[in-house]
Motif scaffolding. Structure first.
Motif, mmCIF file in Angstrom:
data_model
loop_
_atom_site.group_PDB
_atom_site.id
_atom_site.type_symbol
_atom_site.label_atom_id
_atom_site.label_comp_id
_atom_site.label_asym_id
_atom_site.label_seq_id
_atom_site.Cartn_x
_atom_site.Cartn_y
_atom_site.Cartn_z
ATOM 1 N N GLY A 19 0.772 -1.295 0.014
ATOM 2 C CA GLY A 19 0.280 0.430 -0.158
ATOM 3 C C GLY A 19 1.232 0.717 -0.520
ATOM 4 N N ASP A 20 2.363 1.290 0.662
ATOM 5 C CA ASP A 20 2.428 2.377 0.810
ATOM 6 C C ASP A 20 3.110 2.594 -0.594
ATOM 7 O OD1 ASP A 20 3.012 2.981 3.724
ATOM 8 O OD2 ASP A 20 3.719 0.919 3.558
ATOM 9 N N LEU A 21 3.720 1.328 -1.532
ATOM 10 C CA LEU A 21 4.326 1.592 -2.570
ATOM 11 C C LEU A 21 2.991 2.590 -3.755
ATOM 12 C CD1 LEU A 21 6.440 1.919 -5.082
ATOM 13 C CD2 LEU A 21 5.731 -0.692 -5.471
ATOM 14 N N VAL A 22 1.530 1.658 -3.207
ATOM 15 C CA VAL A 22 0.819 2.713 -4.380
ATOM 16 C C VAL A 22 0.264 4.211 -4.310
ATOM 17 C CG1 VAL A 22 -1.628 2.454 -4.807
ATOM 18 C CG2 VAL A 22 -0.144 0.757 -4.836
ATOM 19 N N LEU A 23 0.685 4.502 -2.818
ATOM 20 C CA LEU A 23 0.635 5.924 -2.610
ATOM 21 C C LEU A 23 1.603 6.176 -3.020
ATOM 22 C CD1 LEU A 23 -1.380 5.848 0.748
ATOM 23 C CD2 LEU A 23 -2.473 6.624 -1.689
ATOM 24 N N ALA A 24 2.929 6.080 -3.317
ATOM 25 C CA ALA A 24 4.022 6.559 -4.149
ATOM 26 C C ALA A 24 4.067 6.833 -5.914
ATOM 27 C CB ALA A 24 5.285 6.365 -3.461
ATOM 28 N N LEU A 25 2.745 6.157 -6.444
ATOM 29 C CA LEU A 25 3.095 5.599 -7.668
ATOM 30 C C LEU A 25 2.840 7.746 -8.050
ATOM 31 C CD1 LEU A 25 1.026 2.070 -8.145
ATOM 32 C CD2 LEU A 25 3.143 2.886 -8.591
ATOM 33 N N PRO A 26 2.566 7.855 -7.124
ATOM 34 C CA PRO A 26 2.235 9.512 -8.401
ATOM 35 C C PRO A 26 4.078 9.876 -8.700
ATOM 36 C CG PRO A 26 0.442 8.929 -6.855
ATOM 37 C CD PRO A 26 1.133 8.247 -6.646
ATOM 38 N N VAL A 27 4.624 9.857 -7.683
ATOM 39 C CA VAL A 27 5.978 10.601 -7.807
ATOM 40 C C VAL A 27 6.439 9.980 -9.496
ATOM 41 C CG1 VAL A 27 7.786 10.646 -7.433
ATOM 42 C CG2 VAL A 27 6.433 10.402 -5.575
ATOM 43 N N PHE A 28 6.405 9.287 -9.625
ATOM 44 C CA PHE A 28 6.559 8.672 -11.295
ATOM 45 C C PHE A 28 6.153 10.005 -12.649
ATOM 46 C CE2 PHE A 28 7.901 5.093 -7.766
ATOM 47 C CZ PHE A 28 9.091 5.062 -8.287
ATOM 48 N N PRO A 29 4.661 9.727 -12.566
ATOM 49 C CA PRO A 29 4.325 10.232 -13.678
ATOM 50 C C PRO A 29 4.717 12.014 -13.464
ATOM 51 C CG PRO A 29 2.672 9.544 -12.913
ATOM 52 C CD PRO A 29 3.605 9.056 -12.164
ATOM 53 N N TRP A 30 4.664 12.464 -12.616
ATOM 54 C CA TRP A 30 4.662 14.043 -12.204
ATOM 55 C C TRP A 30 6.434 14.291 -12.664
ATOM 56 C CZ3 TRP A 30 8.512 16.545 -8.668
ATOM 57 C CH2 TRP A 30 8.022 18.205 -9.471
ATOM 58 N N LEU A 31 7.651 13.128 -11.544
ATOM 59 C CA LEU A 31 8.568 14.073 -12.697
ATOM 60 C C LEU A 31 8.918 13.838 -13.396
ATOM 61 C CD1 LEU A 31 10.491 11.324 -10.047
ATOM 62 C CD2 LEU A 31 10.882 14.026 -9.662
ATOM 63 N N LYS A 32 7.917 12.762 -14.109
ATOM 64 C CA LYS A 32 8.242 12.743 -15.902
ATOM 65 C C LYS A 32 7.733 13.780 -16.636
ATOM 66 C CE LYS A 32 10.064 9.327 -17.191
ATOM 67 N NZ LYS A 32 11.350 9.292 -17.912
ATOM 68 N N ARG A 33 6.464 14.473 -16.264
ATOM 69 C CA ARG A 33 6.195 15.647 -16.596
ATOM 70 C C ARG A 33 6.638 16.517 -16.313
ATOM 71 N NH1 ARG A 33 1.265 13.208 -14.795
ATOM 72 N NH2 ARG A 33 1.282 15.053 -12.892
ATOM 73 N N ARG A 34 7.324 16.675 -14.941
ATOM 74 C CA ARG A 34 8.410 18.045 -14.160
ATOM 75 C C ARG A 34 9.287 18.267 -15.657
ATOM 76 N NH1 ARG A 34 9.423 22.205 -14.089
ATOM 77 N NH2 ARG A 34 10.503 24.015 -11.955
ATOM 78 N N ARG A 35 10.370 16.495 -15.144
ATOM 79 C CA ARG A 35 11.529 16.459 -16.029
ATOM 80 C C ARG A 35 11.737 15.364 -16.971
ATOM 81 N NH1 ARG A 35 14.027 21.340 -13.994
ATOM 82 N NH2 ARG A 35 13.924 21.456 -12.346
ATOM 83 N N PRO A 36 11.207 15.900 -17.986
ATOM 84 C CA PRO A 36 10.676 14.515 -19.322
ATOM 85 C C PRO A 36 11.807 14.137 -19.825
ATOM 86 C CG PRO A 36 10.359 16.863 -20.110
ATOM 87 C CD PRO A 36 10.462 16.957 -18.964
ATOM 88 N N GLY A 37 13.577 14.791 -19.724
ATOM 89 C CA GLY A 37 14.086 14.592 -20.015
ATOM 90 C C GLY A 37 15.126 13.386 -19.717
ATOM 91 N N TRP A 38 14.934 13.438 -17.544
ATOM 92 C CA TRP A 38 15.472 12.548 -17.210
ATOM 93 C C TRP A 38 14.563 10.979 -17.134
ATOM 94 C CZ3 TRP A 38 14.446 14.903 -11.168
ATOM 95 C CH2 TRP A 38 15.297 16.430 -11.053
ATOM 96 N N GLU A 39 15.877 10.252 -17.117
ATOM 97 C CA GLU A 39 15.822 8.676 -17.230
ATOM 98 C C GLU A 39 15.242 8.697 -14.969
ATOM 99 O OE1 GLU A 39 18.189 4.488 -17.888
ATOM 100 O OE2 GLU A 39 18.901 6.867 -18.565
ATOM 101 N N VAL A 40 14.403 8.084 -15.332
ATOM 102 C CA VAL A 40 13.518 7.229 -13.718
ATOM 103 C C VAL A 40 13.640 5.593 -13.664
ATOM 104 C CG1 VAL A 40 11.992 8.100 -12.318
ATOM 105 C CG2 VAL A 40 12.572 9.927 -13.679
ATOM 106 N N HIS A 41 14.557 5.837 -12.403
ATOM 107 C CA HIS A 41 13.994 4.141 -12.127
ATOM 108 C C HIS A 41 13.920 3.776 -11.016
ATOM 109 C CE1 HIS A 41 18.062 3.231 -15.260
ATOM 110 N NE2 HIS A 41 17.557 3.746 -15.689
ATOM 111 N N ALA A 42 12.779 2.845 -10.833
ATOM 112 C CA ALA A 42 12.712 2.641 -9.257
ATOM 113 C C ALA A 42 13.447 1.511 -8.796
ATOM 114 C CB ALA A 42 11.018 2.155 -9.844
ATOM 115 N N LEU A 43 13.203 1.394 -7.402
ATOM 116 C CA LEU A 43 13.498 0.453 -6.488
ATOM 117 C C LEU A 43 12.894 0.075 -5.571
ATOM 118 C CD1 LEU A 43 15.772 -1.295 -5.485
ATOM 119 C CD2 LEU A 43 16.810 0.144 -3.847
ATOM 120 N N VAL A 44 12.199 -1.286 -5.425
ATOM 121 C CA VAL A 44 11.064 -1.797 -4.498
ATOM 122 C C VAL A 44 11.306 -2.947 -3.696
ATOM 123 C CG1 VAL A 44 8.696 -0.004 -5.892
ATOM 124 C CG2 VAL A 44 9.483 -2.705 -6.842
#
Length: 307
Positions: A19-44
């Motif tokens: 559940g904690d990861l679900v509530l963190a999911l908005p971070v990933f699309p937000w980062l991509k919209r804010r910084r579209p050139g960034w490469e974003v990886h996840a560690l879960v």
């Protein structure tokens, strides 16, 4: 972007419960919209990978089992990340990312070790539970990428074949049902739960509605609670506890119509998959809906009034 012209490469870590990861999911699309050139990886956490493996905003996924893992450490070091965003501080995790050579380590200053393992830490006072967990996560992301860009709610992306398998399972288990309801009585110890007989009573009341089929679900973490609910179940209610692996369970939840549950991972999954999610919360601020309520288009949190 870096002075060299190379795009930033960022590792976002959330390695605790589902559940904690679900509530963190908005971070990933937000980062991509804010910084579209960034490469974003996840560690879960290894068990949570199905929640994020199809997310188009995530460029790569690594999993951590919570213990020393030289192979994982070597892989992360070879990525040469410019920054790490640790959304929930864990000392072994932060120490590993420092050993990987990640020079900018963002996260919450929530434990004594966080003050020396995070060099871009922020004090949030999460224990006061004044805001929602989603918003605490996004605040940390804003410290990394700058403010701006509205944030969305959690969304779990499934493959088309997962959704199709879920619909087939619904047709198999509840042929002709107009409404499929899931009652998930366990929280895995993350909340103060209702008495088992109350969950059974809710399931029976829903099963008595025309066109409704009701299922009680639960993972192996919920075995004790489910075993206490089972003797009270109406014959019209079907017990499905410990039947599905997570990927299959996500498809079935996506094909269902409503889930009733305490504060637990499956409740947040249902909300993020677009089902109606009704959360049952104790009157305790640290466990209450202000911080832990489901976030989705058809979500509602219920909390008893205390006089």
């Amino acid at each position: 972007a870096l002075a060299s012209g190379r795009a930033m490469k960022v590792l976002v870590a959330r390695c605790d419960r589902l559940g904690d990861l679900v509530l963190a999911l908005p971070v990933f699309p937000w980062l991509k919209r804010r910084r579209p050139g960034w490469e974003v990886h996840a560690l879960v956490a290894a068990s949570a990978a199905p929640l994020i493996e199809n997310d188009p905003a995530v460029d790569a996924i690594y999993t951590w089992h919570g213990t020393d893992d030289p192979e994982l450490e070597h892989k992360l070091a070879s990525e040469r990340y410019d920054a790490a965003l640790i959304l929930q501080f864990q000392t072994p995790l932060a120490a590993m990312l420092r050993r990987c050579g990640i020079r900018r380590r963002h996260g919450p200053l929530s434990k004594p070790a966080s003050w020396w393992l995070l060099n871009r830490g922020a004090w949030q006072g999460r224990s006061r539970s004044r805001r929602h967990e989603r918003d605490y996560n996004l605040d940390l992301a804003r410290r990394l990428a700058g403010r701006g860009e509205p944030a969305g709610e959690p969304v779990i992306h499934l493959r088309p074949e997962q959704r199709a398998a879920g619909r087939r399972l619904r047709d198999e288990l509840a042929p002709g049902a107009q409404t499929v309801a899931l009652v998930h009585p366990g929280s895995g110890g993350s909340a103060l739960d209702w008495e088992p007989a109350r969950f059974a009573a809710v399931a029976a009341a829903l099963a008595g509605r025309p066109g409704w089929r009701v299922f009680v679900t639960g993972s192996h973490h919920d075995r004790l609670v489910v075993d206490r609910v089972a003797p009270h179940l109406d014959p019209r209610v079907t017990l499905l506890a410990e039947r599905f692996p997570l990927r299959e369970f996500l498809g079935f939840v996506a094909a269902a119509d409503v889930m009733i549950a305490p504060s637990t991972g499956p409740l947040h999954m249902a909300a993020a998959l677009g089902a109606a999610a009704v959360g049952l919360y104790p009157p305790a601020p640290t466990m209450g809906p202000r911080r832990w309520g489901p976030r989705g288009p058809w979500s509602r949190a219920l909390e008893p009034a205390v006089s």
